[in-house]
Design a protein around this motif. Structure first.
Motif, PDB file in Angstrom:
ATOM      1  N   TYR A 198       0.839  -1.207   0.000  1.00 51.09           N
ATOM      2  CA  TYR A 198       0.000   0.000   0.000  1.00 51.09           C
ATOM      3  C   TYR A 198       0.875   1.258   0.000  1.00 51.09           C
ATOM      4  CZ  TYR A 198       1.021  -0.268   5.002  1.00 51.09           C
ATOM      5  OH  TYR A 198       1.682  -0.335   6.202  1.00 51.09           O
TER       6      TYR A 198
ATOM      7  N   ARG B 245       5.992   0.894   5.050  1.00 49.96           N
ATOM      8  CA  ARG B 245       7.358   1.069   5.533  1.00 49.96           C
ATOM      9  C   ARG B 245       7.467   0.370   6.888  1.00 49.96           C
ATOM     10  NH1 ARG B 245      10.953   5.050   4.192  1.00 49.96           N
ATOM     11  NH2 ARG B 245       9.503   6.261   2.953  1.00 49.96           N
TER      12      ARG B 245
ATOM     13  N   ASP C 225       8.471   0.023  10.844  1.00 51.69           N
ATOM     14  CA  ASP C 225       8.646   0.988  11.941  1.00 51.69           C
ATOM     15  C   ASP C 225       9.860   0.646  12.809  1.00 51.69           C
ATOM     16  OD1 ASP C 225       7.552  -1.230  13.103  1.00 51.69           O
ATOM     17  OD2 ASP C 225       5.764  -0.235  13.903  1.00 51.69           O
TER      18      ASP C 225
ATOM     19  N   LYS D 169      -7.969  -9.102   7.506  1.00 51.76           N
ATOM     20  CA  LYS D 169      -9.332  -9.091   8.024  1.00 51.76           C
ATOM     21  C   LYS D 169     -10.083  -8.025   7.247  1.00 51.76           C
ATOM     22  CE  LYS D 169     -11.702  -7.311  12.007  1.00 51.76           C
ATOM     23  NZ  LYS D 169     -11.624  -5.924  12.467  1.00 51.76           N
TER      24      LYS D 169
ATOM     25  N   THR E  68      -7.726   3.222  11.343  1.00 56.82           N
ATOM     26  CA  THR E  68      -6.664   4.176  11.675  1.00 56.82           C
ATOM     27  C   THR E  68      -5.574   3.477  12.491  1.00 56.82           C
ATOM     28  OG1 THR E  68      -8.105   4.936  13.462  1.00 56.82           O
ATOM     29  CG2 THR E  68      -7.940   6.365  11.540  1.00 56.82           C
ATOM     30  N   GLY E  69      -5.202   2.248  12.061  1.00 57.99           N
ATOM     31  CA  GLY E  69      -4.058   1.548  12.661  1.00 57.99           C
ATOM     32  C   GLY E  69      -2.789   1.920  11.909  1.00 57.99           C
ATOM     33  N   SER E  70      -1.720   1.149  12.127  1.00 58.00           N
ATOM     34  CA  SER E  70      -0.415   1.465  11.505  1.00 58.00           C
ATOM     35  C   SER E  70      -0.505   1.579   9.984  1.00 58.00           C
ATOM     36  CB  SER E  70       0.613   0.380  11.823  1.00 58.00           C
ATOM     37  OG  SER E  70       0.794   0.238  13.185  1.00 58.00           O
ATOM     38  N   SER E  71      -1.235   0.648   9.354  1.00 56.32           N
ATOM     39  CA  SER E  71      -1.292   0.654   7.881  1.00 56.32           C
ATOM     40  C   SER E  71      -1.982   1.926   7.391  1.00 56.32           C
ATOM     41  CB  SER E  71      -2.055  -0.565   7.360  1.00 56.32           C
ATOM     42  OG  SER E  71      -1.469  -1.747   7.826  1.00 56.32           O
TER      43      SER E  71
ATOM     44  N   GLN F  30       0.076   5.131   7.865  1.00 58.38           N
ATOM     45  CA  GLN F  30       1.122   5.305   6.853  1.00 58.38           C
ATOM     46  C   GLN F  30       0.541   5.691   5.495  1.00 58.38           C
ATOM     47  OE1 GLN F  30       3.267   1.560   6.903  1.00 58.38           O
ATOM     48  NE2 GLN F  30       4.835   2.461   8.201  1.00 58.38           N
TER      49      GLN F  30
ATOM     50  N   ARG G 142     -12.688   4.415  13.865  1.00 55.89           N
ATOM     51  CA  ARG G 142     -13.446   3.882  15.010  1.00 55.89           C
ATOM     52  C   ARG G 142     -12.701   4.190  16.306  1.00 55.89           C
ATOM     53  NH1 ARG G 142     -15.420  -2.239  14.699  1.00 55.89           N
ATOM     54  NH2 ARG G 142     -13.235  -2.691  15.142  1.00 55.89           N
ATOM     55  N   THR G 143     -11.377   3.899  16.324  1.00 55.21           N
ATOM     56  CA  THR G 143     -10.587   4.174  17.532  1.00 55.21           C
ATOM     57  C   THR G 143      -9.341   4.959  17.137  1.00 55.21           C
ATOM     58  OG1 THR G 143     -11.232   1.967  18.289  1.00 55.21           O
ATOM     59  CG2 THR G 143      -9.525   3.087  19.565  1.00 55.21           C
TER      60      THR G 143
ATOM     61  N   LYS H  93      -1.711  -0.692  22.603  1.00 48.49           N
ATOM     62  CA  LYS H  93      -1.918  -1.114  21.225  1.00 48.49           C
ATOM     63  C   LYS H  93      -0.608  -0.773  20.550  1.00 48.49           C
ATOM     64  CE  LYS H  93      -6.752  -0.596  20.201  1.00 48.49           C
ATOM     65  NZ  LYS H  93      -7.639  -0.238  19.121  1.00 48.49           N
ATOM     66  N   ARG H  94      -0.292  -1.444  19.462  1.00 44.39           N
ATOM     67  CA  ARG H  94       0.975  -1.174  18.803  1.00 44.39           C
ATOM     68  C   ARG H  94       1.104   0.323  18.522  1.00 44.39           C
ATOM     69  NH1 ARG H  94       5.508  -4.088  16.867  1.00 44.39           N
ATOM     70  NH2 ARG H  94       6.391  -2.895  15.154  1.00 44.39           N
TER      71      ARG H  94
ATOM     72  N   ALA I 237      -8.299  -0.632   5.695  1.00 44.96           N
ATOM     73  CA  ALA I 237      -7.024  -0.749   6.423  1.00 44.96           C
ATOM     74  C   ALA I 237      -7.377  -1.372   7.771  1.00 44.96           C
ATOM     75  CB  ALA I 237      -6.385   0.622   6.590  1.00 44.96           C
TER      76      ALA I 237
ATOM     77  N   GLY J 137      -6.751  -4.383   9.141  1.00 45.80           N
ATOM     78  CA  GLY J 137      -5.885  -5.255   9.923  1.00 45.80           C
ATOM     79  C   GLY J 137      -5.977  -6.730   9.591  1.00 45.80           C
TER      80      GLY J 137
ATOM     81  N   TRP K   6      -5.268  -6.161  18.736  1.00 47.36           N
ATOM     82  CA  TRP K   6      -5.122  -7.469  18.096  1.00 47.36           C
ATOM     83  C   TRP K   6      -4.184  -8.364  18.878  1.00 47.36           C
ATOM     84  CZ3 TRP K   6      -0.137  -8.334  16.835  1.00 47.36           C
ATOM     85  CH2 TRP K   6       0.659  -7.265  16.420  1.00 47.36           C
TER      86      TRP K   6
HETATM   87  P1  NAP Z   1      -4.795  -2.665  12.939  1.00 49.35           P
HETATM   88  O1  NAP Z   1      -3.736  -2.072  13.755  1.00 49.35           O
HETATM   89  O2  NAP Z   1      -5.522  -3.858  13.467  1.00 49.35           O
HETATM   90  O3  NAP Z   1      -5.816  -1.516  12.564  1.00 49.35           O
HETATM   91  C1  NAP Z   1      -7.041  -1.805  11.970  1.00 49.35           C
HETATM   92  C2  NAP Z   1      -7.880  -0.561  11.983  1.00 49.35           C
HETATM   93  O4  NAP Z   1      -9.120  -0.840  11.359  1.00 49.35           O
HETATM   94  C3  NAP Z   1      -8.200  -0.081  13.390  1.00 49.35           C
HETATM   95  O5  NAP Z   1      -8.212   1.307  13.397  1.00 49.35           O
HETATM   96  C4  NAP Z   1      -9.595  -0.652  13.612  1.00 49.35           C
HETATM   97  O6  NAP Z   1     -10.353   0.044  14.566  1.00 49.35           O
HETATM   98  C5  NAP Z   1     -10.182  -0.494  12.241  1.00 49.35           C
HETATM   99  N1  NAP Z   1     -11.300  -1.397  12.027  1.00 49.35           N
HETATM  100  C6  NAP Z   1     -11.265  -2.748  12.046  1.00 49.35           C
HETATM  101  N2  NAP Z   1     -12.500  -3.241  11.808  1.00 49.35           N
HETATM  102  C7  NAP Z   1     -13.316  -2.179  11.640  1.00 49.35           C
HETATM  103  C8  NAP Z   1     -14.698  -2.036  11.377  1.00 49.35           C
HETATM  104  N3  NAP Z   1     -15.475  -3.103  11.255  1.00 49.35           N
HETATM  105  N4  NAP Z   1     -15.190  -0.788  11.268  1.00 49.35           N
HETATM  106  C9  NAP Z   1     -14.384   0.282  11.405  1.00 49.35           C
HETATM  107  N5  NAP Z   1     -13.090   0.217  11.661  1.00 49.35           N
HETATM  108  C10 NAP Z   1     -12.552  -0.997  11.776  1.00 49.35           C
HETATM  109  O7  NAP Z   1      -4.239  -3.124  11.489  1.00 49.35           O
HETATM  110  P2  NAP Z   1      -3.015  -2.513  10.660  1.00 49.35           P
HETATM  111  O8  NAP Z   1      -3.076  -1.047  10.640  1.00 49.35           O
HETATM  112  O9  NAP Z   1      -2.980  -3.221   9.367  1.00 49.35           O
HETATM  113  O10 NAP Z   1      -1.775  -2.919  11.511  1.00 49.35           O
HETATM  114  C11 NAP Z   1      -1.612  -4.222  12.042  1.00 49.35           C
HETATM  115  C12 NAP Z   1      -0.221  -4.389  12.581  1.00 49.35           C
HETATM  116  O11 NAP Z   1       0.670  -4.601  11.498  1.00 49.35           O
HETATM  117  C13 NAP Z   1       0.345  -3.183  13.283  1.00 49.35           C
HETATM  118  O12 NAP Z   1      -0.099  -3.050  14.585  1.00 49.35           O
HETATM  119  C14 NAP Z   1       1.833  -3.445  13.171  1.00 49.35           C
HETATM  120  O13 NAP Z   1       2.278  -4.373  14.113  1.00 49.35           O
HETATM  121  C15 NAP Z   1       1.911  -4.050  11.796  1.00 49.35           C
HETATM  122  N6  NAP Z   1       2.192  -2.972  10.839  1.00 49.35           N
HETATM  123  C16 NAP Z   1       3.390  -2.366  10.965  1.00 49.35           C
HETATM  124  C17 NAP Z   1       3.690  -1.359  10.136  1.00 49.35           C
HETATM  125  C18 NAP Z   1       5.007  -0.738  10.290  1.00 49.35           C
HETATM  126  O14 NAP Z   1       5.995  -1.413  10.448  1.00 49.35           O
HETATM  127  N7  NAP Z   1       5.075   0.534  10.261  1.00 49.35           N
HETATM  128  C19 NAP Z   1       2.789  -0.912   9.189  1.00 49.35           C
HETATM  129  C20 NAP Z   1       1.566  -1.537   9.077  1.00 49.35           C
HETATM  130  C21 NAP Z   1       1.285  -2.580   9.918  1.00 49.35           C
HETATM  131  P3  NAP Z   1     -10.406  -0.462  16.100  1.00 49.35           P
HETATM  132  O15 NAP Z   1      -9.084  -0.071  16.686  1.00 49.35           O
HETATM  133  O16 NAP Z   1     -11.566   0.224  16.667  1.00 49.35           O
HETATM  134  O17 NAP Z   1     -10.562  -1.964  16.057  1.00 49.35           O
END
Ligand code: NAP
Length: 540
Positions: free
Chosen positions: A56, A60, A62, A153, A190-193, A196, A213-214, A332-333, A382, A384, A497
């Protein structure tokens, strides 16, 4: 347990490795080194795992480039030069391809092949692996190098099917360029992905609407060209540099402050937070030793970040929506960003706070919330991953007597050392639940598991042992220990997660081992030195 096994049973290969990311590649290399045959199956069209799929905009790592590398070869470290402080996805993928070529690993990797099942035969102590290409492979050991964040997911997938435009998931990004120029784009999450990709998509799209959402805590990356002095030092002090990471908490060479946040004055504390904020990156979490243990200490750091958000985001209402309040910082991460909060000052970016106006439905034109319609041209999920267990459980894994891993883990994952599961002899989970895994620099943790397994395999061969299995008692004690340590920290406070809270119905269990990579490594080494205490090893 304790059966006699028919060791003369033919195997096609000693070890089957599932996955060819950081873990699978090193696994193959290490097996060759100790003279054990191995073959890897990889679902993707190339090597790289996470870094093959997560393409995406803005993807990158972290963890800093200098730390996010294999340490098994000094020559490799000297040959590969990173360009930036944090490696971007294309560069990491090039690195992993470079490793695959340098160590001639491709000849043992079969791409575009999904492993569908793995089942153990107690009589012969062998695993039979089947793939979606109809292959059936028999092996002595099965190593799951399937990754912790590799099962995307996608909530709302069925509902979103009514939408007329294209939809994307950050973890399954297309290989061809996606051009959002002139488009009205939505991003959910609004998680890491998301953090970025939002600044990158905002630069291209006509309009970007972020559905949050959060809110999450995020620290500026302060990315830039790699520090060549530091790189030179790490080359000249290879052993010391690598040992620092192995003996650390999280597996990087970052310096953590051993002081309590309350051991200093408010002014000193602000200065330390500010210094780490300006330095950027995940080391902000190491400002004080009690940030992850003491709610009040944590709140001081959390409020510092909220204040930064208020200072950065011009619209006070948007700033308040972006300020996290329902979980401790780092539970959270922690996200690491480049211009994330600044992006909300752009005229073409809108934040929708789903806690105030939830999504009602997807429509042909876009997304309907309780406040009205958002007409869109594209939607990015995004949202997760089914973390740590999702990829493993997508394979039908059967241990002794047809025991199913899905059934065994119905109430959450249970392992011994995050490496093995009782009832599943000769099956190993690289960086599995119950090991430091996602709470550490993954490369360090992967290497430690692979090295430990190589020593085990050598020990088994030298002693004519054919089968290893974790005992129930060792697994129970380890699972209790992992939870006990997690409960000393603030980690379990968040719906993250890490505890499976992002997957409806997933049992709530804190999955990674939080004691740190140094403590964990010692524990694994002690177990091995103590004649593989907690495992039962059997002869033919
Ligand atoms: P994530 O941290 O799980 O974030 C998912 C986001 O989607 C959250 O904001 C979540 O909100 C939201 N969401 C999920 N289901 C939803 C729904 N039904 N309706 C509305 N919002 C919803 O996933 P991610 O951002 O892909 O990151 C996952 C992990 O991958 C990171 O924590 C990290 O460890 C790794 N990662 C690392 C990097 C890096 O190295 N920089 C980059 C990307 C990913 P809620 O919080 O309310 O559930």
């Amino acid at each position: 347990m304790g059966h006699n096994h028919d060791v003369d049973a033919e195997v096609d290969v000693d070890v089957v490795v599932v996955g060819a990311g950081f873990a699978g590649l090193y696994r193959l290399h290490k097996m060759r080194e100790i003279g054990i045959t191995a073959r890897a199956f990889e679902q993707g069209g190339g090597v790289g795992g996470t870094w093959y799929w997560n393409r995406y905009p803005g993807a990158r790592c972290d963890v800093e480039s200098i730390d996010y590398t294999y340490s098994f070869s000094e020559e490799l470290q000297r040959e590969w030069r990173w360009t930036e402080r944090y490696p971007a996805q294309p560069e990491i993928l090039r690195y992993l391809n470079f490793v695959a070529d340098k160590f001639d690993l491709r000849r043992d990797i079969q791409l575009e092949t999904r492993v569908e099942s793995a089942s153990f035969d107690d009589v012969t102590a062998t695993w039979t692996i089947t793939t979606d290409r109809g292959e059936v492979v028999r092996c002595r050991f099965c190593v799951m190098a399937t990754g912790c964040l590799s099962a995307p997911k996608r909530p709302g997938l069925d509902e979103a099917a009514v939408f007329d435009g294209p939809t994307y998931h950050t973890g399954l990004w297309p290989h061809e360029d996606v051009d959002f120029t002139g488009m009205r784009v939505a991003i959910i999450g609004t998680g890491s992905s998301a953090i970025q990709s939002i600044p990158q998509i905002a630069k291209q799209a006509a309009h970007l609407t972020v559905f949050q959402r959060t809110p999450n805590f995020s620290i500026p990356a302060r990315n830039g060209p790699i520090d060549r002095d530091r790189e030179r030092w790490s080359d000249e002090h290879f052993a010391e540099f690598r040992s620092l990471a192995r003996q650390s908490g999280f597996g990087s060479s970052n310096v953590f402050n051993p002081q309590s946040a309350f051991a200093v004055t408010a002014e000193e504390r602000e200065a330390e937070f500010e210094r780490r904020w300006q330095t950027g990156g995940i080391a902000f979490l190491g400002s004080y030793m009690d940030l992850l243990f003491n709610e009040e200490a944590n709140e001081l750091a959390a409020e510092f970040v909220r204040q930064k958000i208020r200072e950065t985001v011009h619209d006070p209402e948007v700033a308040e929506s972006l300020a996290p309040r329902n979980h401790p910082l780092g539970s959270k991460r922690l996200c690491i960003d480049i211009d994330y909060f600044e992006t909300y000052n752009r005229p073409n970016v809108t934040l929708v706070d789903l806690t105030k106006t939830p999504i009602v439905e997807f429509t042909a034109q876009g997304i309907r919330t309780s406040a009205g319609d958002h007409d869109l041209d594209a939607i990015v999920f995004a949202t997760g991953f089914d973390a740590m267990t999702g990829a493993l459980l997508s394979i039908d894994i059967r241990g002794r007597d047809g025991l199913s891993l899905r059934d065994e883990w119905i109430d959450g994952p249970r392992t011994y050392l995050g490496l093995m599961v009782s009832g599943f002899p000769n099956l190993f989970t690289i960086t599995g639940p119950g090991s430091p895994s996602v709470l550490s620099n993954m490369v360090i943790s992967i290497e430690q598991h692979v090295d430990w397994l190589a020593a085990l395999f050598t020990h088994m061969r030298d002693n004519e042992l054919v089968c290893i299995e974790a005992t129930d008692a060792a697994q129970d004690a380890w699972t209790a220990h992992v939870n006990e340590i997690a409960n000393l920290t603030l980690f379990p406070c968040a719906n993250s997660w890490y505890v499976g809270a992002n997957i409806p119905g997933k049992p709530r269990i804190f999955m990674p081992y939080v004691a740190g990579v140094a403590v964990y490594r010692q524990r694994c080494d002690d177990v091995a030195a103590n004649d593989y205490e907690g495992f039962e090893l059997t002869r033919a």
